[in-house]
Scaffold this motif. Structure first.
Motif, mmCIF file in Angstrom:
data_model
loop_
_atom_site.group_PDB
_atom_site.id
_atom_site.type_symbol
_atom_site.label_atom_id
_atom_site.label_comp_id
_atom_site.label_asym_id
_atom_site.label_seq_id
_atom_site.Cartn_x
_atom_site.Cartn_y
_atom_site.Cartn_z
ATOM 1 N N THR A 191 0.844 -1.193 0.000
ATOM 2 C CA THR A 191 0.000 0.000 0.000
ATOM 3 C C THR A 191 0.881 1.245 0.000
ATOM 4 O OG1 THR A 191 -0.060 0.225 2.412
ATOM 5 C CG2 THR A 191 -1.716 -1.244 1.394
ATOM 6 N N MET A 192 0.251 2.409 -0.074
ATOM 7 C CA MET A 192 1.001 3.665 -0.001
ATOM 8 C C MET A 192 1.677 3.818 1.356
ATOM 9 S SD MET A 192 1.293 5.110 -2.827
ATOM 10 C CE MET A 192 2.080 6.584 -2.217
ATOM 11 N N LYS A 193 1.117 3.230 2.394
ATOM 12 C CA LYS A 193 1.787 3.271 3.706
ATOM 13 C C LYS A 193 3.130 2.556 3.640
ATOM 14 C CE LYS A 193 -2.148 3.927 6.701
ATOM 15 N NZ LYS A 193 -2.863 3.539 7.893
ATOM 16 N N ASP A 194 3.197 1.461 2.880
ATOM 17 C CA ASP A 194 4.461 0.747 2.693
ATOM 18 C C ASP A 194 5.470 1.608 1.928
ATOM 19 O OD1 ASP A 194 3.610 -1.747 3.909
ATOM 20 O OD2 ASP A 194 2.410 -2.063 2.102
ATOM 21 N N VAL A 195 4.986 2.343 0.933
ATOM 22 C CA VAL A 195 5.851 3.234 0.152
ATOM 23 C C VAL A 195 6.416 4.329 1.058
ATOM 24 C CG1 VAL A 195 5.928 4.910 -1.740
ATOM 25 C CG2 VAL A 195 4.645 2.776 -2.016
ATOM 26 N N GLU A 196 5.550 4.957 1.838
ATOM 27 C CA GLU A 196 5.988 6.025 2.745
ATOM 28 C C GLU A 196 7.010 5.499 3.754
ATOM 29 O OE1 GLU A 196 2.410 7.639 4.431
ATOM 30 O OE2 GLU A 196 1.704 8.338 2.482
ATOM 31 N N ALA A 197 6.750 4.338 4.319
ATOM 32 C CA ALA A 197 7.676 3.767 5.306
ATOM 33 C C ALA A 197 9.026 3.473 4.656
ATOM 34 C CB ALA A 197 7.087 2.498 5.911
ATOM 35 N N PHE A 198 9.002 2.965 3.432
ATOM 36 C CA PHE A 198 10.245 2.641 2.733
ATOM 37 C C PHE A 198 11.089 3.898 2.518
ATOM 38 C CE2 PHE A 198 12.704 2.109 -1.189
ATOM 39 C CZ PHE A 198 13.431 0.975 -0.881
ATOM 40 N N PHE A 199 10.470 4.971 2.030
ATOM 41 C CA PHE A 199 11.225 6.185 1.724
ATOM 42 C C PHE A 199 11.572 7.010 2.960
ATOM 43 C CE2 PHE A 199 9.619 5.351 -2.590
ATOM 44 C CZ PHE A 199 10.832 5.407 -3.263
ATOM 45 N N LYS A 200 10.874 6.784 4.067
ATOM 46 C CA LYS A 200 11.174 7.521 5.301
ATOM 47 C C LYS A 200 12.151 6.777 6.207
ATOM 48 C CE LYS A 200 6.939 10.215 5.582
ATOM 49 N NZ LYS A 200 5.697 10.465 6.322
ATOM 50 N N ALA A 201 12.554 5.588 5.815
ATOM 51 C CA ALA A 201 13.484 4.811 6.647
ATOM 52 C C ALA A 201 14.766 5.619 6.870
ATOM 53 C CB ALA A 201 13.810 3.478 5.981
ATOM 54 N N PRO A 202 15.209 5.736 8.128
ATOM 55 C CA PRO A 202 16.412 6.533 8.403
ATOM 56 C C PRO A 202 17.678 5.930 7.789
ATOM 57 C CG PRO A 202 15.606 5.466 10.408
ATOM 58 C CD PRO A 202 14.608 5.194 9.326
ATOM 59 N N ASP A 203 17.696 4.632 7.608
ATOM 60 C CA ASP A 203 18.860 3.958 7.030
ATOM 61 C C ASP A 203 18.372 3.119 5.851
ATOM 62 O OD1 ASP A 203 21.015 2.374 6.333
ATOM 63 O OD2 ASP A 203 21.469 1.761 8.383
ATOM 64 N N PRO A 204 18.683 3.534 4.602
ATOM 65 C CA PRO A 204 18.199 2.796 3.433
ATOM 66 C C PRO A 204 18.536 1.311 3.447
ATOM 67 C CG PRO A 204 19.230 4.851 2.768
ATOM 68 C CD PRO A 204 19.487 4.679 4.236
ATOM 69 N N SER A 205 19.652 0.942 4.069
ATOM 70 C CA SER A 205 20.017 -0.472 4.099
ATOM 71 C C SER A 205 19.082 -1.277 4.989
ATOM 72 C CB SER A 205 21.467 -0.640 4.574
ATOM 73 O OG SER A 205 21.579 -0.284 5.942
ATOM 74 N N GLN A 206 18.308 -0.607 5.833
ATOM 75 C CA GLN A 206 17.366 -1.290 6.720
ATOM 76 C C GLN A 206 15.918 -1.115 6.264
ATOM 77 O OE1 GLN A 206 18.276 0.282 10.577
ATOM 78 N NE2 GLN A 206 20.114 -0.941 10.796
ATOM 79 N N ALA A 207 15.713 -0.518 5.103
ATOM 80 C CA ALA A 207 14.358 -0.247 4.618
ATOM 81 C C ALA A 207 13.654 -1.500 4.120
ATOM 82 C CB ALA A 207 14.403 0.803 3.506
ATOM 83 N N GLY A 208 14.407 -2.561 3.857
ATOM 84 C CA GLY A 208 13.799 -3.777 3.333
ATOM 85 C C GLY A 208 13.631 -3.696 1.826
ATOM 86 N N ALA A 209 12.905 -4.651 1.298
ATOM 87 C CA ALA A 209 12.679 -4.703 -0.149
ATOM 88 C C ALA A 209 11.752 -3.565 -0.567
ATOM 89 C CB ALA A 209 12.061 -6.045 -0.531
#
Length: 91
Positions: free
Chosen positions: A50-68
């Motif tokens: 969902t868009m919530k998943d998109v927002e969480a991915f791009f707001k992750a403080p460390d891209p290496s921990q953002a997941g797939a």
């Protein structure tokens, strides 16, 4: 030229889009109404995302921990020429 199914206006620090966009092939009209160069990237969400998943991915403080990523980017999906969509841009 055929009538656009969707119109997007890019302004400085803002993108104006319709609230919903139907699935399927479409013709988009994209215009830049700002002073700066703008870019628009479209993605298809992966199943179950969902868009919530998109927002969480791009707001992750460390891209290496953002997941797939929650979507496939064109660069990742290697589209064939038959996947190309008509695009009309104006400035």
């Amino acid at each position: 030229m055929p009538k656009a199914d969707v119109k997007a206006t890019l302004k400085d620090f803002k993108v104006e889009l319709p609230k919903t966009v139907k699935a399927g092939k479409q013709l988009w009209e994209i215009s830049n109404a700002g002073q700066e160069t703008h870019h628009l990237m479209l993605m298809r969400l992966n199943d179950g995302k969902t868009m919530k998943d998109v927002e969480a991915f791009f707001k992750a403080p460390d891209p290496s921990q953002a997941g797939a990523p929650p979507s496939k980017m064109w660069a990742d999906s290697k589209p064939s020429p038959r996947d190309a969509r008509p695009l009309r841009a104006s400035t």
